[in-house]
Scaffold this active site. Sequence first.
Site, PDB file in Angstrom:
ATOM      1  CG  ASP A 166      -1.777   1.220   1.328  1.00  0.00           C
ATOM      2  OD1 ASP A 166      -2.700   1.349   0.505  1.00  0.00           O
ATOM      3  OD2 ASP A 166      -1.528   2.058   2.211  1.00  0.00           O
ATOM      4  CD  GLU A 215      -3.025  -2.165  -1.360  1.00  0.00           C
ATOM      5  OE1 GLU A 215      -3.306  -0.956  -1.493  1.00  0.00           O
ATOM      6  OE2 GLU A 215      -3.328  -2.833  -0.339  1.00  0.00           O
TER       7      GLU A 215
END
Length: 226
Positions: free
Chosen positions: A46, A118
Amino acid sequence: MKELEQKLRYTFQNEGLLKNALTHSSYANEARGAVSSNERLEFLGDSVLSIVVSDYLYKHYRSLPEGELTKLRASLVCEKSLCGFSRELELGRFLLLGKGEDHNGGRERDSILADAFEAVLAAMYLDGGMEVARRHVLRFVLRELEQPDDEVFKDYKTALQEVIQRNPEETVNYVLTGESGPDHDKRFTVEVRLNSNVIGAGTGKNKKQAEQMAAKQALELMGLTV
């Protein structure tokens, strides 16, 4: 794993990282601690995603203020976008899921696919470094930015400024010429002027968007496209 690496356009030195990135918590729970889930990689991914996208937007969308950059970044890294990227890579096929999660359609669940994108990004970053991660992210993000039907992704003001800067004596400014509509649905009209001459006009939901549309018209009247 080789098939997935081909889709990722990257060969891992440490395939364990890729396997970890594909390991959902439901699988790790069933394995009773024998393997780790991808949640820590998701956390790192992220941040990597955010810095890559932020860096690109900062350098290439120079006329956009902080608020508009934030909105643009959010649209690029939202769950809808990430699960779309995952589906293109067919990550769902390669996920390690617990039996219950698999039976309940986990391979197609948006949140799981977005998290997997991610996590895989983080694995690529750890294995190959930031440049590998950057190339992987921009492979998808640049295409989103080039969508012709979404004007917020087009930075016409910077493009126009670059054209005008070829003649240092010329100056460009944007003038608000009108407002219409109720408070909840305002429309703004802006003219872009070269010295004192109007070279384009545009309308938008806010002043920034109207300025972008005015710059777009100016470029089109010059015979230029962005």
